[in-house]
Write an enzyme that holds these catalytic residues in place. Structure first.
Site, PDB file in Angstrom:
ATOM      1  N   ASP A 104      -8.669 -14.975 -10.873  1.00  0.00           N
ATOM      2  CA  ASP A 104      -8.317 -13.605 -11.264  1.00  0.00           C
ATOM      3  C   ASP A 104      -7.491 -13.618 -12.550  1.00  0.00           C
ATOM      4  OD1 ASP A 104      -8.472 -10.863 -11.012  1.00  0.00           O
ATOM      5  OD2 ASP A 104      -6.712 -10.698  -9.728  1.00  0.00           O
ATOM      6  N   GLY A 111       0.742  -0.872  -0.736  1.00  0.00           N
ATOM      7  CA  GLY A 111       0.423  -0.698   0.668  1.00  0.00           C
ATOM      8  C   GLY A 111       0.873  -1.862   1.534  1.00  0.00           C
ATOM      9  N   MET A 112       0.959  -3.073   0.939  1.00  0.00           N
ATOM     10  CA  MET A 112       1.279  -4.255   1.738  1.00  0.00           C
ATOM     11  C   MET A 112       2.775  -4.529   1.812  1.00  0.00           C
ATOM     12  SD  MET A 112      -1.680  -5.314   2.734  1.00  0.00           S
ATOM     13  CE  MET A 112      -1.443  -7.012   3.227  1.00  0.00           C
ATOM     14  N   GLY A 113       3.527  -4.133   0.808  1.00  0.00           N
ATOM     15  CA  GLY A 113       4.939  -4.462   0.808  1.00  0.00           C
ATOM     16  C   GLY A 113       5.629  -4.031  -0.464  1.00  0.00           C
ATOM     17  N   LEU A 131      11.268  -3.363  -7.853  1.00  0.00           N
ATOM     18  CA  LEU A 131      10.398  -3.456  -9.026  1.00  0.00           C
ATOM     19  C   LEU A 131       9.089  -2.719  -8.812  1.00  0.00           C
ATOM     20  CD1 LEU A 131      10.932  -7.190 -10.009  1.00  0.00           C
ATOM     21  CD2 LEU A 131      11.831  -5.180 -11.176  1.00  0.00           C
ATOM     22  N   GLY A 132       8.697  -2.524  -7.574  1.00  0.00           N
ATOM     23  CA  GLY A 132       7.454  -1.806  -7.298  1.00  0.00           C
ATOM     24  C   GLY A 132       7.094  -1.947  -5.837  1.00  0.00           C
ATOM     25  N   ALA A 133       6.161  -1.110  -5.400  1.00  0.00           N
ATOM     26  CA  ALA A 133       5.747  -1.132  -4.006  1.00  0.00           C
ATOM     27  C   ALA A 133       4.273  -0.811  -3.911  1.00  0.00           C
ATOM     28  CB  ALA A 133       6.560  -0.130  -3.185  1.00  0.00           C
ATOM     29  N   LYS A 139       8.631 -10.934  -3.453  1.00  0.00           N
ATOM     30  CA  LYS A 139       7.616 -10.119  -2.795  1.00  0.00           C
ATOM     31  C   LYS A 139       7.820 -10.213  -1.291  1.00  0.00           C
ATOM     32  CE  LYS A 139       3.232 -11.420  -2.779  1.00  0.00           C
ATOM     33  NZ  LYS A 139       1.817 -11.619  -3.193  1.00  0.00           N
ATOM     34  N   VAL A 198       8.068  -5.383  -3.983  1.00  0.00           N
ATOM     35  CA  VAL A 198       8.562  -6.452  -4.844  1.00  0.00           C
ATOM     36  C   VAL A 198       9.939  -6.046  -5.359  1.00  0.00           C
ATOM     37  CG1 VAL A 198       8.166  -7.840  -6.903  1.00  0.00           C
ATOM     38  CG2 VAL A 198       6.228  -7.105  -5.516  1.00  0.00           C
TER      39      VAL A 198
END
Length: 728
Positions: free
Chosen positions: A138, A26-28, A22-24, A44, A30
Site C-alpha cells: 500500500d 471506525g476502528m479506534g 490526532l484522529g479517529a 494507535k 490515534v
C-alpha cells in the site's frame, strides 16, 4: 490537526502519556503520546468492540511484528505494541510533517530534483522492507510523510511476508486503486515488484500533481491500470525513463529497489530539508517546531452534566497546545490563518440579528470569480446569500448567520489559502464550496484536517473521499453518472442508433470516465452498436475522428470534450450535413456553447441534474424563482438551484447541532448529521452515498435529471429524462 482529549480517553497507554487526539476512525483512535524519556509517539489504540474478533487481533499483532522487522532510517520506527491488551495498541515514532499527498495538494508538484531525492530514499526504504521478507502492498502519497530530515514510509496495516498467502483471499484486491500494480488490480498475488510499481505511481504523482491513471471509481482506476499507459506528460529525461521502467505492466521488467536507487541517486543536500521546495520546507519546519513546543499536557475538556448549553470548563488551567502534522494512518494538515488579498473579501449579514443575545455564526462561501468557472462562482455566491437571508428572516430561527465570501482564483495556492483562513476561524461552522475541481482537491484536505464541513454543489469527482473521508460532501452528481444519463435519455426519447463517441483526453479524466460509461451502457444496456474514438492530449486529432466516424455512417454522435473542441465539432458536423442526435458533456451546461457555436449548435443536447426552475410548475420552484427574481432581477442561472438547496440543507442540519441557549457546536457534529440526512429541495431530493456524493438511483436518474437542448441560441429545458415521472 489535533483535538483535545475527551473524558472517555485513557490518560496513558503502555507507558506513553497521551497528550492529544490526532484522529479517529471506525476502528479506534490515534493519539499523540510521550514516553517517559520524552520521545513523541503516534499511539494507535483499537476500540475493545473492534478487537473482540480474535482474527483481528492476529492481524493487528502481525502489523506490529512486521513493521518492527524493518530497519531503515526512512521507515517509521515501531516503539511498542500490545495485541493482547483489552484495547490493543501500537506506538510508532511521531513524524511532525505533512504527508506527500498533503504537500503536493497544497503546494503543487515537486521539482524534478526533489522527486529524484524522494525516489532515492523511498527506494532505500523499500529495499529494507523487502530485505525483511515483506511486501508493503500500500505504497501511496498518504503513506509517505515528509520530515525535516527526509521522508518516512508508514502503515504496514496490510503488509505481509513475501511468501505468506494465508490471509489473502484469491481474487481479492487489497490496497489503494490508482497506486496498485496491474497484478494486484487483477486480484493476483503481490510481490516486491508490485511495491516498485506503486512507488513509480507515487513519484509520478509527486512530479505532476496527478495520479498516472487518472481518477474516478475504483473499477475505472483498476481497468486503466491494467490496460492503459500511464499519464506522464510533463516528465522528461532520465526521470521519465525511470518512471516508465517502474510502471511496466510486466513485473519482471521493473527495476529492483537497489537498481532504482542507483538510477535516481542525487548528491546529498547541503541542509537536511534543502531538497524540498521552500514552501514545503517551511511547512515541514513549522510542524516540527510546533511539535517540540510541548511543555504541558492539554487539559481534558468536559461538559457540565445535564446542561449542554453551558460553557465548557477545563479540569486544569494549562497552556494550550497546537500540534499539527502527519501521523501513522493519518493525513495531517495545518490550519493557520491565511489572510486573503484586500478587495476580495465579502462579508454579509444576510439580515440583522433579532436580539443582542441571539448568537451569530459564519458560513464560509468559497468560489472562483474569474476564468471558466466564473459563472458557477457567481451563481453559487448569489444562491448562498439568498438562502441565508431567508433563514435570518424566518420566524422562529434561534440564531443569525453571516456569510463570508472568498475568491480562491481557481488555483491550488488560492484554494489552500482560503481554506486555511476558514479553518482557523472558529466562528465558521461550515463552508459552501469550492466551485471548481482544482480548488476542491486542494481545499478539501485542509477542511479534513480541521474537521470543518464543506459542501460543493458543482464538483463531481469520486476520489475526494480518499483525502477527506468525513467532512467533504458533494450535492452534484458524480461525473460518471453523466454517461449513464446520456444513454438513458437516448433510450427514453427513442433515439438509439449506431453511435459515434469521441472522448477528448484534453478534458481530463472526467471526459474519459464519462465516455467509458457511455460506451459500455450503449453497447451492453441499449444493445446498440457504438464506435468509440479517443483523442490524445496535445494533438489535433478531433476533426479526423469526426470524419472517420461520419464515414462509418453513425446515426448518433456523443462528443465529450472541453468547450472549444465541442464548438469546433459542432461546426464540422453542421458542414457535413449531420442532423442526428448530438450530445455534449454535462460540464458544458450553462457555458457559452450556444453563442460560440451559433447555428451549428442548434439541436445539441446536454443531460444534467442541474435544473431550470423557471420552467417547472411546482409550488416550490415557483416560489424560489420569484424570490430570485425579486432579489437579483432575473430568473435563476444554471446551477443556482442546486447551490440554494445545498445551503438550505446545511443550515437545517446545523440548526440541529446548536446547543439550546447558544454556544459553539462541535465541528464534527454537522458532518455526522449530513451523512444521514435526506433533504427535499426545489427540484430533487438530496441524500449522500457512503462516499459523501449525491446518491444516484434509478428513480432520481429518470425523474430528477434533466434534458436541455440548444434552441434559439440558448439552453432550453426539455424536461426530465423520463417525463412521466417528472415534476413539470
Amino acid at each position: 490537526m489535533s483535538e483535545a482529549m475527551r473524558p472517555s480517553d485513557p490518560l496513558a497507554v503502555g507507558g506513553f502519556r497521551l497528550l492529544r487526539r490526532l484522529g479517529a476512525g471506525g476502528m479506534g483512535v490515534v493519539y499523540l503520546g510521550r514516553s517517559e524519556a520524552g520521545a513523541l509517539a503516534a499511539v494507535k489504540v483499537i476500540r475493545a468492540e473492534s478487537a473482540a474478533d480474535e482474527e483481528f487481533r492476529v492481524r493487528f499483532a502481525r502489523e506490529a511484528e512486521l513493521a518492527g522487522r524493518v530497519e531503515s532510517p526512512w521507515v517509521v520506527r515501531v516503539l511498542g505494541a500490545d495485541a493482547t491488551a483489552p484495547e490493543p495498541w501500537l506506538a510508532t515514532a511521531f513524524v511532525a510533517g505533512p504527508s506527500l499527498g498533503e504537500a503536493v495538494g497544497e503546494h503543487g508538484p515537486l521539482p524534478p530534483s526533489a522527486v529524484r531525492v524522494l525516489g532515492t530514499l523511498l527506494a532505500e526504504a523499500l529495499g529494507a522492507v523487502h530485505d525483511a521478507g515483506l511486501v508493503h502492498r500500500d505504497v501511496k502519497p498518504g503513506n509517505v510523510l515528509l520530515a525535516v530530515n527526509g521522508p518516512r514510509l508508514i502503515d504496514f496495516g496490510i503488509a505481509r511476508a513475501a511468501d505468506d498467502t494465508a490471509l489473502t483471499a484469491s481474487g481479492l484486491v487489497i490496497g489503494t486503486p490508482g497506486f496498485l500494480a496491474p497484478e494486484q488490480a487483477r486480484g493476483e498475488q503481490a510481490g516486491p515488484a508490485s511495491d516498485v510499481f506503486a512507488l513509480g505511481c507515487v513519484l509520478a504523482y509527486a512530479a505532476t500533481g496527478r495520479t498516472p491513471f487518472g481518477s474516478g471509481t475504483p473499477d475505472a482506476l483498476l481497468y486503466r491500470t491494467v490496460h492503459d499507459e500511464p499519464d506522464l506528460d510533463g516528465v522528461s529525461g532520465e526521470l521519465r525513463a525511470v518512471l516508465d521502467a517502474c510502471l511496466a505492466k510486466d513485473p519482471r521488467a521493473r527495476p529492483a529497489p537497489e537498481e532504482l536507487r542507483a538510477r535516481l541517486a542525487e548528491d546529498a543536500p547541503a541542509a537536511p530539508s534543502a531538497w524540498l521546495p521552500d514552501p514545503v520546507a517551511r511547512t515541514v519546519a513549522e510542524r516540527s517546531a510546533e511539535s517540540l513546543a510541548l511543555p504541558d499536557i492539554e487539559p481534558t475538556v468536559v461538559d457540565e452534566p445535564g446542561d449542554a448549553s453551558r460553557p465548557r470548563k477545563r479540569l486544569t488551567s494549562r497552556r494550550r497546545l497546537l500540534v499539527a502534522g502527519g501521523a501513522v494512518l493519518l493525513a495531517g494538515g495545518a490550519s493557520g490563518a491565511a489572510l486573503w488579498a484586500a478587495g476580495r473579501d465579502t462579508d454579509h449579514t444576510g439580515g440583522e440579528a433579532k436580539s443582542a443575545a441571539e448568537p451569530t455564526y459564519v458560513l464560509g462561501v468559497q468560489v472562483t470569480r474569474t476564468g471558466p468557472d466564473a459563472n458557477l462562482g457567481k451563481a453559487c455566491e448569489r444562491a448562498a446569500q439568498l438562502a441565508v437571508a431567508e433563514h435570518n428572516a424566518a420566524a422562529g430561527s434561534a440564531f443569525t448567520v453571516r456569510t463570508r465570501v472568498r475568491d480562491d482564483d481557481g488555483t491550488v495556492d488560492g484554494a489552500t489559502s482560503v481554506a486555511h483562513e476558514f479553518a482557523a476561524d472558529r466562528d465558521v461552522f461550515a463552508v459552501f464550496g469550492p466551485t471548481g475541481e482544482v480548488s476542491m482537491r486542494a481545499a478539501s484536505r485542509v477542511y479534513a484536517a480541521a474537521n470543518l464541513t464543506n459542501v460543493s454543489s458543482t464538483t463531481g469527482q469520486s476520489d475526494f473521499f480518499v483525502s477527506s473521508p468525513t467532512v467533504t460532501f458533494q450535492t452534484g452528481a458524480p461525473h460518471e453518472a453523466g454517461g449513464t444519463a446520456i444513454a438513458l435519455s437516448a433510450l427514453a426519447s427513442g433515439q438509439v442508433g449506431r453511435a459515434g463517441v469521441v472522448i477528448d483526453r484534453a478534458g481530463g479524466s472526467i471526459m474519459h470516465d464519462q465516455g467509458n460509461v457511455v460506451v459500455t451502457s450503449w453497447r451492453q444496456t441499449l444493445g446498440a452498436e457504438v464506435l468509440p474514438r479517443v483523442v490524445a492530449e496535445d494533438t489535433d486529432d478531433g476533426p479526423a475522428a469526426v470524419r472517420e466516424l461520419l464515414s462509418r455512417g453513425v446515426q448518433d454522435f456523443v462528443y465529450l470534450a472541453p468547450l472549444e473542441a465541442t464548438v469546433r465539432a459542432a461546426g464540422q458536423l453542421a458542414r457535413a450535413g449531420f442532423t442526428g442526435p448530438r450530445w455534449m458533456s454535462h460540464l458544458l451546461y450553462g457555458s457559452d456553447f450556444p453563442r460560440l457555436a451559433g447555428a451549428a449548435g442548434e439541436g445539441w443536447y446536454v443531460v444534467t441534474p442541474a435544473v431550470d426552475p423557471a420552467v417547472l410548475r411546482t409550488k416550490e420552484a415557483t416560489r424560489f424563482t420569484a424570490a430570485w427574481r425579486a432579489r437579483y432581477g432575473s430568473t435563476p442561472e444554471p446551477y443556482a438551484t442546486e447551490a440554494y438547496d445545498s445551503v438550505r440543507m446545511v443550515l437545517r442540519e446545523f440548526a440541529r447541532t446548536v446547543p439550546s441557549g447558544g454556544g459553539r457546536p462541535a465541528r464534527p457534529a454537522l458532518a455526522a448529521r449530513l451523512q444521514k440526512a435526506t433533504y427535499h429541495g426545489v427540484a430533487r431530493t438530496y441524500a449522500f452515498s457512503e462516499y459523501h456524493q449525491y446518491a444516484v438511483t434509478a428513480q432520481n436518474m429518470g425523474s430528477e435529471t434533466y434534458v436541455h437542448q440548444v434552441r434559439g441560441g440558448r439552453f432550453r429545458q426539455v424536461g426530465p429524462i423520463l417525463p412521466s415521472q417528472g415534476n413539470q
